[in-house]
Scaffold this motif. Structure first.
Motif, PDB file in Angstrom:
ATOM      1  N   THR A 284      -5.424 -20.886   4.360  1.00  0.00           N
ATOM      2  CA  THR A 284      -5.955 -19.774   5.221  1.00  0.00           C
ATOM      3  C   THR A 284      -7.408 -19.643   4.919  1.00  0.00           C
ATOM      4  N   LEU A 285      -8.388 -20.166   5.796  1.00  0.00           N
ATOM      5  CA  LEU A 285      -9.781 -20.077   5.669  1.00  0.00           C
ATOM      6  C   LEU A 285     -10.459 -19.536   7.051  1.00  0.00           C
ATOM      7  N   GLU A 286     -11.690 -19.237   6.969  1.00  0.00           N
ATOM      8  CA  GLU A 286     -12.700 -18.752   7.872  1.00  0.00           C
ATOM      9  C   GLU A 286     -13.474 -20.069   8.061  1.00  0.00           C
ATOM     10  N   VAL A 287     -13.608 -20.508   9.550  1.00  0.00           N
ATOM     11  CA  VAL A 287     -14.530 -21.534   9.819  1.00  0.00           C
ATOM     12  C   VAL A 287     -15.199 -21.384  10.850  1.00  0.00           C
ATOM     13  N   GLU A 288     -16.382 -21.832  10.915  1.00  0.00           N
ATOM     14  CA  GLU A 288     -17.285 -22.082  12.248  1.00  0.00           C
ATOM     15  C   GLU A 288     -16.394 -22.903  13.365  1.00  0.00           C
ATOM     16  N   THR A 289     -16.782 -22.645  14.636  1.00  0.00           N
ATOM     17  CA  THR A 289     -16.023 -23.087  15.753  1.00  0.00           C
ATOM     18  C   THR A 289     -16.557 -24.879  15.739  1.00  0.00           C
ATOM     19  N   TRP A 290     -17.559 -24.913  15.033  1.00  0.00           N
ATOM     20  CA  TRP A 290     -17.881 -26.503  15.467  1.00  0.00           C
ATOM     21  C   TRP A 290     -17.492 -27.287  14.147  1.00  0.00           C
ATOM     22  N   VAL A 291     -17.006 -26.698  13.040  1.00  0.00           N
ATOM     23  CA  VAL A 291     -16.790 -27.748  11.921  1.00  0.00           C
ATOM     24  C   VAL A 291     -15.508 -28.623  12.415  1.00  0.00           C
ATOM     25  N   THR A 292     -15.791 -29.605  11.887  1.00  0.00           N
ATOM     26  CA  THR A 292     -14.592 -30.835  12.427  1.00  0.00           C
ATOM     27  C   THR A 292     -13.262 -30.771  11.331  1.00  0.00           C
ATOM     28  N   LEU A 293     -12.349 -31.377  11.860  1.00  0.00           N
ATOM     29  CA  LEU A 293     -11.128 -31.232  10.593  1.00  0.00           C
ATOM     30  C   LEU A 293     -11.599 -32.200   9.402  1.00  0.00           C
TER      31      LEU A 293
ATOM     32  N   ILE B 172      -4.476 -39.014  14.046  1.00  0.00           N
ATOM     33  CA  ILE B 172      -5.641 -38.648  14.909  1.00  0.00           C
ATOM     34  C   ILE B 172      -6.868 -38.887  14.232  1.00  0.00           C
ATOM     35  N   ASN B 173      -7.961 -39.038  14.804  1.00  0.00           N
ATOM     36  CA  ASN B 173      -9.297 -39.306  14.107  1.00  0.00           C
ATOM     37  C   ASN B 173      -9.770 -37.837  13.862  1.00  0.00           C
ATOM     38  N   ALA B 174      -9.914 -37.537  12.549  1.00  0.00           N
ATOM     39  CA  ALA B 174     -10.335 -36.185  12.124  1.00  0.00           C
ATOM     40  C   ALA B 174     -11.803 -35.899  12.569  1.00  0.00           C
ATOM     41  N   CYS B 175     -12.552 -36.755  12.599  1.00  0.00           N
ATOM     42  CA  CYS B 175     -13.912 -36.662  13.166  1.00  0.00           C
ATOM     43  C   CYS B 175     -14.064 -36.185  14.469  1.00  0.00           C
ATOM     44  N   LEU B 176     -13.166 -36.426  15.327  1.00  0.00           N
ATOM     45  CA  LEU B 176     -13.010 -35.958  16.704  1.00  0.00           C
ATOM     46  C   LEU B 176     -12.509 -34.813  16.967  1.00  0.00           C
TER      47      LEU B 176
END
Length: 181
Positions: free
Chosen positions: A26-35, A69-73
């Motif tokens: 369980t984390l808090e992340v910014e919306t732009w952070v990629t997987l 999946i490509n985690a960068c996308l």
């Protein structure tokens, strides 16, 4: 305009719960952070590689709910409630995944940079169940680039695990330590 007294802007973060390699997070992340960045920078799972960062090389391939999946996308926040498997999660303790063993047996890596993505892609390929021949394995894994050119060995390793019939040129088996011509 004097900005010295303006209130500090806070970056909005979003709660994210997901499972990575069988472990809940369980984390808090910014919306732009990629997987990819979440895995590498926040969870210290550096097996997944950052190659092109544009989805063209496959070095960042991971499994989400068993699909590659490509985690960068993909954005991390899009993975709410999902099960993510990275190369670190393929082995069962000290017992390597059959694909990992086959990659070793067939020398299906050179520098090793693409290997995590190749392995995750191969697991996803097997899960999908569409490949029935070595040619189909090659085609369906074509999104994973190997700059060293270990493609014949990769196809042999994946084919072995899938139980595919040996190709017609099986007499021309790749000899470990040589460059195929």
């Amino acid at each position: 305009m004097d900005t010295s007294e303006s209130p500090a802007r806070t970056v909005p973060r979003h709660a994210l719960s997901l499972s990575v390699n069988g472990q809940p997070h369980t984390l808090e992340v910014e919306t732009w952070v990629t997987l990819l960045d979440l895995l590498r920078d926040r969870l210290a799972l550096t097996g997944t590689k950052k190659g092109c960062d544009h989805g063209q090389c496959g070095a960042c391939t991971v499994l989400v709910d068993g699909r590659r999946i490509n985690a960068c996308l993909t954005l991390a926040v899009m993975q709410q409630g999902r099960e993510v498997t990275t190369v670190e999660g393929l082995a069962d303790g000290d017992a390597l995944h059959p694909l990992q063993q086959a990659f070793i047996a067939h020398d299906a890596f050179q520098c090793g940079y693409c290997t995590p993505g190749q392995l995750c892609s191969a697991v996803g390929l097997i899960n999908e169940g569409h490949a029935r021949t070595a040619d189909e394995v090659r085609e369906l894994m074509s999104g994973n680039v190997c700059r060293c050119g270990a493609y014949p060995q990769i196809v042999q390793a994946v084919g072995e695990v899938m139980g595919l019939a040996a190709p017609a040129d099986a007499q021309r088996r790749i000899v470990i330590g040589t460059v195929p011509a």
